[in-house]
Scaffold this motif. Structure first.
Motif, PDB file in Angstrom:
ATOM      1  N   MET A   1      27.789  40.328  32.856  1.00 65.03           N
ATOM      2  CA  MET A   1      28.784  40.666  33.880  1.00 65.03           C
ATOM      3  C   MET A   1      28.081  40.874  35.214  1.00 65.03           C
ATOM      4  N   VAL A   2      28.576  40.220  36.257  1.00 63.76           N
ATOM      5  CA  VAL A   2      27.986  40.398  37.583  1.00 63.76           C
ATOM      6  C   VAL A   2      28.425  41.741  38.148  1.00 63.76           C
ATOM      7  N   SER A   3      27.551  42.345  38.972  1.00 61.47           N
ATOM      8  CA  SER A   3      27.845  43.687  39.443  1.00 61.47           C
ATOM      9  C   SER A   3      27.717  43.857  40.940  1.00 61.47           C
ATOM     10  N   SER A   4      27.416  42.800  41.682  1.00 63.38           N
ATOM     11  CA  SER A   4      27.266  42.947  43.119  1.00 63.38           C
ATOM     12  C   SER A   4      27.592  41.632  43.810  1.00 63.38           C
ATOM     13  N   PRO A   5      27.931  41.707  45.130  1.00 57.95           N
ATOM     14  CA  PRO A   5      28.184  40.476  45.875  1.00 57.95           C
ATOM     15  C   PRO A   5      26.981  39.541  45.855  1.00 57.95           C
ATOM     16  N   HIS A   6      25.768  40.118  45.961  1.00 58.59           N
ATOM     17  CA  HIS A   6      24.562  39.293  45.959  1.00 58.59           C
ATOM     18  C   HIS A   6      24.466  38.483  44.669  1.00 58.59           C
ATOM     19  N   GLU A   7      24.649  39.147  43.530  1.00 61.27           N
ATOM     20  CA  GLU A   7      24.549  38.452  42.247  1.00 61.27           C
ATOM     21  C   GLU A   7      25.642  37.400  42.102  1.00 61.27           C
ATOM     22  N   ALA A   8      26.856  37.762  42.465  1.00 62.94           N
ATOM     23  CA  ALA A   8      27.973  36.835  42.304  1.00 62.94           C
ATOM     24  C   ALA A   8      27.779  35.584  43.149  1.00 62.94           C
ATOM     25  N   HIS A   9      27.219  35.754  44.348  1.00 63.61           N
ATOM     26  CA  HIS A   9      27.126  34.633  45.285  1.00 63.61           C
ATOM     27  C   HIS A   9      26.168  33.557  44.795  1.00 63.61           C
ATOM     28  N   HIS A  10      25.137  33.922  44.043  1.00 69.03           N
ATOM     29  CA  HIS A  10      24.233  32.880  43.532  1.00 69.03           C
ATOM     30  C   HIS A  10      24.441  32.605  42.051  1.00 69.03           C
TER      31      HIS A  10
ATOM     32  N   VAL B   1      36.520  34.775  33.591  1.00 69.81           N
ATOM     33  CA  VAL B   1      35.200  34.496  34.168  1.00 69.81           C
ATOM     34  C   VAL B   1      35.289  34.455  35.692  1.00 69.81           C
ATOM     35  N   PHE B   2      36.253  33.693  36.187  1.00 72.39           N
ATOM     36  CA  PHE B   2      36.384  33.535  37.629  1.00 72.39           C
ATOM     37  C   PHE B   2      36.879  34.812  38.307  1.00 72.39           C
ATOM     38  N   ALA B   3      37.752  35.561  37.632  1.00 72.30           N
ATOM     39  CA  ALA B   3      38.252  36.813  38.208  1.00 72.30           C
ATOM     40  C   ALA B   3      37.135  37.835  38.360  1.00 72.30           C
ATOM     41  N   GLU B   4      36.245  37.914  37.355  1.00 68.57           N
ATOM     42  CA  GLU B   4      35.117  38.853  37.418  1.00 68.57           C
ATOM     43  C   GLU B   4      34.182  38.491  38.567  1.00 68.57           C
ATOM     44  N   PHE B   5      33.869  37.202  38.711  1.00 72.14           N
ATOM     45  CA  PHE B   5      32.988  36.780  39.791  1.00 72.14           C
ATOM     46  C   PHE B   5      33.613  37.093  41.145  1.00 72.14           C
ATOM     47  N   THR B   6      34.906  36.864  41.264  1.00 74.67           N
ATOM     48  CA  THR B   6      35.579  37.123  42.539  1.00 74.67           C
ATOM     49  C   THR B   6      35.494  38.598  42.911  1.00 74.67           C
ATOM     50  N   GLU B   7      35.822  39.478  41.980  1.00 69.84           N
ATOM     51  CA  GLU B   7      35.807  40.909  42.288  1.00 69.84           C
ATOM     52  C   GLU B   7      34.411  41.377  42.664  1.00 69.84           C
ATOM     53  N   ALA B   8      33.399  40.940  41.886  1.00 63.09           N
ATOM     54  CA  ALA B   8      32.027  41.346  42.199  1.00 63.09           C
ATOM     55  C   ALA B   8      31.578  40.769  43.533  1.00 63.09           C
TER      56      ALA B   8
ATOM     57  N   GLY C   1      32.573  42.520  46.876  1.00 61.50           N
ATOM     58  CA  GLY C   1      31.811  43.708  47.232  1.00 61.50           C
ATOM     59  C   GLY C   1      32.675  44.820  47.795  1.00 61.50           C
ATOM     60  N   ALA C   2      32.045  45.678  48.581  1.00 62.19           N
ATOM     61  CA  ALA C   2      32.749  46.839  49.153  1.00 62.19           C
ATOM     62  C   ALA C   2      33.453  46.438  50.443  1.00 62.19           C
ATOM     63  N   THR C   3      34.454  45.568  50.314  1.00 61.59           N
ATOM     64  CA  THR C   3      35.211  45.089  51.470  1.00 61.59           C
ATOM     65  C   THR C   3      36.699  45.345  51.237  1.00 61.59           C
ATOM     66  N   PRO C   4      37.495  45.355  52.298  1.00 62.98           N
ATOM     67  CA  PRO C   4      38.953  45.462  52.110  1.00 62.98           C
ATOM     68  C   PRO C   4      39.496  44.346  51.236  1.00 62.98           C
ATOM     69  N   ALA C   5      38.805  43.198  51.256  1.00 62.38           N
ATOM     70  CA  ALA C   5      39.257  42.061  50.445  1.00 62.38           C
ATOM     71  C   ALA C   5      39.254  42.387  48.958  1.00 62.38           C
ATOM     72  N   ARG C   6      38.308  43.219  48.527  1.00 66.32           N
ATOM     73  CA  ARG C   6      38.264  43.572  47.109  1.00 66.32           C
ATOM     74  C   ARG C   6      39.504  44.368  46.716  1.00 66.32           C
ATOM     75  N   GLU C   7      39.993  45.222  47.595  1.00 64.13           N
ATOM     76  CA  GLU C   7      41.208  45.973  47.298  1.00 64.13           C
ATOM     77  C   GLU C   7      42.413  45.041  47.224  1.00 64.13           C
TER      78      GLU C   7
END
Length: 294
Positions: free
Chosen positions: A1-10, A192-199, A202-208
């Protein structure tokens, strides 16, 4: 499971190796048609205690037996030390594997993308001994996918678009299109895709915004192992769903599934085996690789 924007992006490139083909089309750069894509060890350390790790490293096998190495770096901010690291990565990879290395940097803001795209020249000003020209994907050249049909046609790119444009004022339209596309997708594949999107948001208004969408229409996609799947009374249904999920992921990624492989997946009743195949389906370059025991 990805846990950060950095991880999700690559790491989305690890889970969906075919995404790089869409990425290079976005850049308008011709790229040979791959016949296989393999995930490689990202550790480029040679002499300790200095450790160097590229974010994601893929070996791309081409027709005719040639290979390329694709080094993918997710860069969240300007970092002067990275420029020397990138030059090292490419030189080290070429020296170690003798395959041409390609550097792709993915960014979430235009300023960092512009900085990352600057050539790196080492040596004499008019005659550098080493020159690096990073390929960069960022908000300036990654398309904003706001159409649900287009998102459904290329879900990995739609997720990548959402992550890359997480700070953009049009992010709500991008997320709406992605959510609509996921509603029409198999639940396991959509997870799979929903988890990547949320991670990735990151800590942005978009995540909410994304969490609100998930709460109103995508709640059943939350997590790879939703509690409902753990109910023993639904094992039979989960077996069928898992098999369908494997086939859906392969279809979304454009991996051909021969009849023999399809039958093997749909007739398997061992949930543990299906779970293993499901995980492999996310990165397998061919249907046969899903069953690979090596």
């Amino acid at each position: 499971m990805v846990s950060s924007p950095h991880e999700a992006h690559h790491r989305i490139f690890q889970k969906n190796p075919g995404l790089f083909a869409s990425a290079f089309r976005t850049l308008g750069i011709p790229f040979p048609e791959p016949v296989a894509v393999s995930l490689m060890d990202t550790d480029l350390t040679e002499i300790r205690p200095l450790e160097r790790h590229v974010d994601t490293l893929l070996r791309i096998d081409l027709a005719g037996g040639d290979c390329l190495l694709l080094a993918i770096e997710a860069q969240g901010r300007k970092d002067p030390d990275k420029r020397s690291s990138w030059a090292y990565y490419l030189a080290h990879l070429y020296a170690k594997f003798r395959y041409p290395p390609v550097l792709l940097v993915v960014c979430r803001d235009k300023g960092t993308a512009e900085w990352a795209a600057e050539p790196i020249r080492i040596g004499l000003e008019k005659h550098p001994s080493l020159a690096v020209f990073p390929l960069v994907l960022g908000p300036h050249n990654v398309p904003m996918i706001t159409d649900a049909a287009r998102a459904a046609d290329d879900l990995p790119m739609a997720v990548f678009s959402a992550i890359t444009h997480s700070h953009d004022h049009d992010i709500a339209a991008i997320l709406d299109a992605l959510a609509e596309a996921l509603r029409a997708t198999d639940a396991d594949a959509a997870a799979v895709f929903a988890e990547f999107t949320e991670a990735g948001l990151g800590a942005t208004p978009a995540r909410e915004l994304w969490r609100n969408l998930m709460g109103t229409g995508l709640s059943h996609f939350r997590g790879f192992v939703a509690e409902s799947f753990r109910d023993e009374g639904r094992v039979e249904g989960r077996v069928e769903s898992r098999g369908e999920g494997i086939l859906r992921i392969l279809a979304v990624r454009g991996v051909a599934v021969p009849d023999a492989a399809r039958q093997r997946i749909t007739t398997c009743t061992d949930l543990a085996v299906l779970d293993v195949w499901f995980e492999r389906a996310v990165t397998a370059p061919t249907a046969d690789a899903v069953f690979d025991e090596s």
